[in-house]
Design a protein around this motif. Sequence first.
Motif, PDB file in Angstrom:
ATOM      1  N   ALA A  61     -33.735  27.342  29.810  1.00  0.00           N
ATOM      2  CA  ALA A  61     -33.987  27.863  31.154  1.00  0.00           C
ATOM      3  C   ALA A  61     -33.869  29.381  31.177  1.00  0.00           C
ATOM      4  N   TYR A  62     -32.823  29.886  30.548  1.00  0.00           N
ATOM      5  CA  TYR A  62     -32.563  31.335  30.529  1.00  0.00           C
ATOM      6  C   TYR A  62     -33.696  32.072  29.820  1.00  0.00           C
ATOM      7  N   VAL A  63     -34.097  31.565  28.661  1.00  0.00           N
ATOM      8  CA  VAL A  63     -35.163  32.214  27.883  1.00  0.00           C
ATOM      9  C   VAL A  63     -36.489  32.159  28.650  1.00  0.00           C
ATOM     10  N   ASN A  76     -32.797  44.618  39.801  1.00  0.00           N
ATOM     11  CA  ASN A  76     -32.662  43.158  39.818  1.00  0.00           C
ATOM     12  C   ASN A  76     -31.810  42.750  38.628  1.00  0.00           C
ATOM     13  N   ASN A  77     -30.549  42.512  38.903  1.00  0.00           N
ATOM     14  CA  ASN A  77     -29.606  42.260  37.809  1.00  0.00           C
ATOM     15  C   ASN A  77     -28.934  40.893  37.863  1.00  0.00           C
ATOM     16  N   ALA A  78     -28.811  40.298  39.064  1.00  0.00           N
ATOM     17  CA  ALA A  78     -28.066  39.038  39.169  1.00  0.00           C
ATOM     18  C   ALA A  78     -28.644  38.013  38.205  1.00  0.00           C
ATOM     19  N   GLY A  85     -23.359  40.206  45.461  1.00  0.00           N
ATOM     20  CA  GLY A  85     -22.733  39.324  44.484  1.00  0.00           C
ATOM     21  C   GLY A  85     -21.494  38.689  45.074  1.00  0.00           C
ATOM     22  N   PHE A  86     -20.866  37.847  44.265  1.00  0.00           N
ATOM     23  CA  PHE A  86     -19.699  37.091  44.727  1.00  0.00           C
ATOM     24  C   PHE A  86     -18.451  37.572  43.992  1.00  0.00           C
ATOM     25  N   GLY A  87     -17.336  36.922  44.290  1.00  0.00           N
ATOM     26  CA  GLY A  87     -16.103  37.155  43.522  1.00  0.00           C
ATOM     27  C   GLY A  87     -15.333  38.358  44.028  1.00  0.00           C
ATOM     28  N   SER A  94     -23.861  42.848  41.588  1.00  0.00           N
ATOM     29  CA  SER A  94     -23.185  44.081  41.157  1.00  0.00           C
ATOM     30  C   SER A  94     -21.687  44.059  41.430  1.00  0.00           C
ATOM     31  N   THR A  95     -21.116  42.863  41.616  1.00  0.00           N
ATOM     32  CA  THR A  95     -19.662  42.779  41.782  1.00  0.00           C
ATOM     33  C   THR A  95     -18.958  42.595  40.437  1.00  0.00           C
ATOM     34  N   SER A  96     -19.738  42.565  39.345  1.00  0.00           N
ATOM     35  CA  SER A  96     -19.159  42.265  38.032  1.00  0.00           C
ATOM     36  C   SER A  96     -20.087  42.814  36.950  1.00  0.00           C
ATOM     37  N   GLY A  97     -19.548  42.965  35.756  1.00  0.00           N
ATOM     38  CA  GLY A  97     -20.358  43.153  34.546  1.00  0.00           C
ATOM     39  C   GLY A  97     -21.376  44.278  34.588  1.00  0.00           C
ATOM     40  N   ILE A  98     -22.581  43.957  34.140  1.00  0.00           N
ATOM     41  CA  ILE A  98     -23.643  44.956  33.972  1.00  0.00           C
ATOM     42  C   ILE A  98     -24.040  45.561  35.319  1.00  0.00           C
ATOM     43  N   GLY A  99     -24.158  44.733  36.348  1.00  0.00           N
ATOM     44  CA  GLY A  99     -24.561  45.230  37.662  1.00  0.00           C
ATOM     45  C   GLY A  99     -23.570  46.246  38.200  1.00  0.00           C
ATOM     46  N   ALA A 130     -36.857  31.926  31.938  1.00  0.00           N
ATOM     47  CA  ALA A 130     -36.752  32.823  33.101  1.00  0.00           C
ATOM     48  C   ALA A 130     -36.876  34.287  32.674  1.00  0.00           C
ATOM     49  N   LYS A 131     -36.195  34.658  31.584  1.00  0.00           N
ATOM     50  CA  LYS A 131     -36.199  36.073  31.168  1.00  0.00           C
ATOM     51  C   LYS A 131     -37.569  36.482  30.607  1.00  0.00           C
ATOM     52  N   HIS A 132     -38.249  35.581  29.877  1.00  0.00           N
ATOM     53  CA  HIS A 132     -39.637  35.882  29.491  1.00  0.00           C
ATOM     54  C   HIS A 132     -40.487  36.061  30.750  1.00  0.00           C
ATOM     55  N   TRP A 152     -25.888  41.509  23.384  1.00  0.00           N
ATOM     56  CA  TRP A 152     -24.577  41.045  23.871  1.00  0.00           C
ATOM     57  C   TRP A 152     -23.813  42.163  24.574  1.00  0.00           C
ATOM     58  N   VAL A 153     -23.367  41.892  25.787  1.00  0.00           N
ATOM     59  CA  VAL A 153     -22.481  42.774  26.544  1.00  0.00           C
ATOM     60  C   VAL A 153     -21.268  41.915  26.894  1.00  0.00           C
ATOM     61  N   LEU A 154     -20.060  42.426  26.703  1.00  0.00           N
ATOM     62  CA  LEU A 154     -18.876  41.586  26.946  1.00  0.00           C
ATOM     63  C   LEU A 154     -18.570  41.526  28.445  1.00  0.00           C
ATOM     64  N   THR A 155     -19.172  40.557  29.117  1.00  0.00           N
ATOM     65  CA  THR A 155     -18.965  40.319  30.557  1.00  0.00           C
ATOM     66  C   THR A 155     -18.520  38.864  30.708  1.00  0.00           C
ATOM     67  N   PRO A 156     -18.145  38.458  31.935  1.00  0.00           N
ATOM     68  CA  PRO A 156     -17.753  37.046  32.132  1.00  0.00           C
ATOM     69  C   PRO A 156     -18.828  36.066  31.630  1.00  0.00           C
ATOM     70  N   ALA A 200     -25.879  38.008  50.007  1.00  0.00           N
ATOM     71  CA  ALA A 200     -26.957  37.018  49.848  1.00  0.00           C
ATOM     72  C   ALA A 200     -26.790  36.213  48.566  1.00  0.00           C
ATOM     73  N   ASP A 201     -26.991  34.903  48.672  1.00  0.00           N
ATOM     74  CA  ASP A 201     -27.131  34.046  47.495  1.00  0.00           C
ATOM     75  C   ASP A 201     -28.580  34.160  47.050  1.00  0.00           C
ATOM     76  N   LEU A 202     -28.786  34.714  45.866  1.00  0.00           N
ATOM     77  CA  LEU A 202     -30.154  35.028  45.429  1.00  0.00           C
ATOM     78  C   LEU A 202     -30.946  33.786  45.035  1.00  0.00           C
ATOM     79  N   GLY A 203     -30.302  32.640  45.082  1.00  0.00           N
ATOM     80  CA  GLY A 203     -31.034  31.389  44.895  1.00  0.00           C
ATOM     81  C   GLY A 203     -31.780  30.974  46.157  1.00  0.00           C
TER      82      GLY A 203
HETATM   83  P1  NAD Z   1     -21.734  38.560  35.225  1.00  0.00           P
HETATM   84  O1  NAD Z   1     -21.499  37.100  35.291  1.00  0.00           O
HETATM   85  O2  NAD Z   1     -20.641  39.480  34.804  1.00  0.00           O
HETATM   86  O3  NAD Z   1     -22.293  39.101  36.619  1.00  0.00           O
HETATM   87  C1  NAD Z   1     -23.268  38.411  37.328  1.00  0.00           C
HETATM   88  C2  NAD Z   1     -23.342  38.974  38.726  1.00  0.00           C
HETATM   89  O4  NAD Z   1     -24.324  38.238  39.455  1.00  0.00           O
HETATM   90  C3  NAD Z   1     -22.035  38.850  39.513  1.00  0.00           C
HETATM   91  O5  NAD Z   1     -21.912  39.961  40.357  1.00  0.00           O
HETATM   92  C4  NAD Z   1     -22.267  37.571  40.320  1.00  0.00           C
HETATM   93  O6  NAD Z   1     -21.484  37.526  41.497  1.00  0.00           O
HETATM   94  C5  NAD Z   1     -23.741  37.713  40.630  1.00  0.00           C
HETATM   95  N1  NAD Z   1     -24.384  36.457  40.962  1.00  0.00           N
HETATM   96  C6  NAD Z   1     -24.392  35.298  40.271  1.00  0.00           C
HETATM   97  N2  NAD Z   1     -25.090  34.369  40.924  1.00  0.00           N
HETATM   98  C7  NAD Z   1     -25.542  34.951  42.063  1.00  0.00           C
HETATM   99  C8  NAD Z   1     -26.309  34.505  43.162  1.00  0.00           C
HETATM  100  N3  NAD Z   1     -26.756  33.243  43.243  1.00  0.00           N
HETATM  101  N4  NAD Z   1     -26.578  35.378  44.148  1.00  0.00           N
HETATM  102  C9  NAD Z   1     -26.122  36.644  44.105  1.00  0.00           C
HETATM  103  N5  NAD Z   1     -25.383  37.117  43.097  1.00  0.00           N
HETATM  104  C10 NAD Z   1     -25.097  36.278  42.089  1.00  0.00           C
HETATM  105  O7  NAD Z   1     -23.014  38.696  34.271  1.00  0.00           O
HETATM  106  P2  NAD Z   1     -23.589  39.923  33.412  1.00  0.00           P
HETATM  107  O8  NAD Z   1     -23.361  39.591  31.989  1.00  0.00           O
HETATM  108  O9  NAD Z   1     -23.150  41.232  33.934  1.00  0.00           O
HETATM  109  O10 NAD Z   1     -25.135  39.697  33.678  1.00  0.00           O
HETATM  110  C11 NAD Z   1     -25.915  40.512  34.513  1.00  0.00           C
HETATM  111  C12 NAD Z   1     -27.374  40.390  34.120  1.00  0.00           C
HETATM  112  O11 NAD Z   1     -27.546  40.848  32.791  1.00  0.00           O
HETATM  113  C13 NAD Z   1     -27.897  38.953  34.150  1.00  0.00           C
HETATM  114  O12 NAD Z   1     -29.224  38.949  34.643  1.00  0.00           O
HETATM  115  C14 NAD Z   1     -27.862  38.563  32.700  1.00  0.00           C
HETATM  116  O13 NAD Z   1     -28.806  37.564  32.422  1.00  0.00           O
HETATM  117  C15 NAD Z   1     -28.209  39.874  32.043  1.00  0.00           C
HETATM  118  N6  NAD Z   1     -27.828  39.980  30.632  1.00  0.00           N
HETATM  119  C16 NAD Z   1     -26.525  39.869  30.245  1.00  0.00           C
HETATM  120  C17 NAD Z   1     -26.209  40.002  28.905  1.00  0.00           C
HETATM  121  C18 NAD Z   1     -24.799  39.921  28.397  1.00  0.00           C
HETATM  122  O14 NAD Z   1     -24.615  39.923  27.183  1.00  0.00           O
HETATM  123  N7  NAD Z   1     -23.797  39.871  29.244  1.00  0.00           N
HETATM  124  C19 NAD Z   1     -27.218  40.245  27.971  1.00  0.00           C
HETATM  125  C20 NAD Z   1     -28.523  40.348  28.401  1.00  0.00           C
HETATM  126  C21 NAD Z   1     -28.821  40.221  29.741  1.00  0.00           C
END
Ligand code: NAD
Length: 255
Positions: free
Chosen positions: A150-152, A85-87, A35-37, A12-17, A154-156, A183-187, A58-61
Motif C-alpha cells: 500500500a505504501y509503495v 504534503n507530509n502526513a 496532525g495528532f498527538g 507536522s506534530t511529529s517527525g519530518i513534518g 501510494a508513494k509511487h 530512513w529517518v528516525l521518527t515514530p 483535520a484527519d487527512l483521511g
Molecule cells: P511520523 O509518524 O513521525 O509523523 C506523521 C505525522 O502525520 C504526525 O504528525 C501524525 O499526527 C500525522 N498524521 C498521521 N495520520 C494523519 C491523519 N490521518 N491526518 C492528519 N495527520 C496525520 O512520520 P514521519 O516518519 O515523520 O513521516 C512523515 C512523512 O514522511 C510520511 O509521509 C512518510 O511516509 C514520509 N517518509 C518517512 C520516512 C522515514 O524514514 N521516517 C522515509 C520516507 C518518507
Amino acid sequence: SVQGKTALVTGSTSGIGLGIASVLAAAGARVILNGFGEVEQAQAQVARLGSAPGYHGADLGDAAQIADMMRYAEREFGGVDILVNNAGIQHVAPLDQFPVEKWNAILAINLSAVFHTCRLALPGMRERHWGRIINVASVHGLVASKDKSAYVAAKHGVVGLTKTLALETARTPVTCNAICPGWVLTPLVQQQIDKRIAAGTEPQRARDELLAEKQPSQEFVTPEQLGELALFLCSDAAVQVRGAAWNMDGGWLAQ
Ligand code: NAD
C-alpha cells in the motif's frame, strides 16, 4: 525568501513534518500545523523559532475535513503559499495478508489527501502569482520493498501526481516537486525497529540492520536536513526545479 509566506505542513506534530515546519518558521514563514498527538509541544517548538503557528486538526483521511482545513487557512492566513504534503502512515504485511482497511487508509492519507490539498490550494496560488507545492514522497515512491504494497503504491502515486501537476503549472510561478527521504528516525520507523526487537534482535543491532539493508551511509537522514531541502525548493533559485522526485537517502537509490 519565505519571509511572510504562509506554509501549511500536514502531519507536522511529529517527525519530518515538524522538522520542515521548524525550518520554514525559522526562515520567517507563517506556519500552519496539522496532525495528532503532541500538538502543544509542536506548537511551542515552532513558536520558539518563529511566529506562533496556526493549527488545524483535520484527519487527512477525510476529504470534508481537508476542505475545512483549507477554508481555515484562507480565513485566518489569507491562503496557503507553501503547501507541504507530509502526513503519512505505514503498515507492513505481505500483500495477501494486508488488512483491507489499512490499504484504504494508506491510500486515502498518503495519496488522496495530496490530491485534495493541491486541488484546493492551487487557485489561490495562481491568483497570488506565487506558490510552492512540496510532496513528501519517499524512496518508496521510486523503488519498492517487500511487505509495503500500500505504501509503495501510494508513494509511487504521489510521484506521478507531482509530475502531472508540475506540467499543468509549468508556465506559472507555482512549482510542484516531491522529496524522497530514505530512513529517518521518527515514530514511523521506530515502529519497524521495535518489530525487530520484539522478534528477538538487540536494540542497537535492530537499528544497524535496518540501515544496513538499504541505506549505505549507515546513518539516518534528519528532519532538519529535509527541512533545509524544502526551504531550498521554496527559493527563487529553485524556480526551474519542476516535477522532480529529489532523493535524500544516504545512498539508498544509488544501488
Ligand atoms: P511520523 O509518524 O513521525 O509523523 C506523521 C505525522 O502525520 C504526525 O504528525 C501524525 O499526527 C500525522 N498524521 C498521521 N495520520 C494523519 C491523519 N490521518 N491526518 C492528519 N495527520 C496525520 O512520520 P514521519 O516518519 O515523520 O513521516 C512523515 C512523512 O514522511 C510520511 O509521509 C512518510 O511516509 C514520509 N517518509 C518517512 C520516512 C522515514 O524514514 N521516517 C522515509 C520516507 C518518507
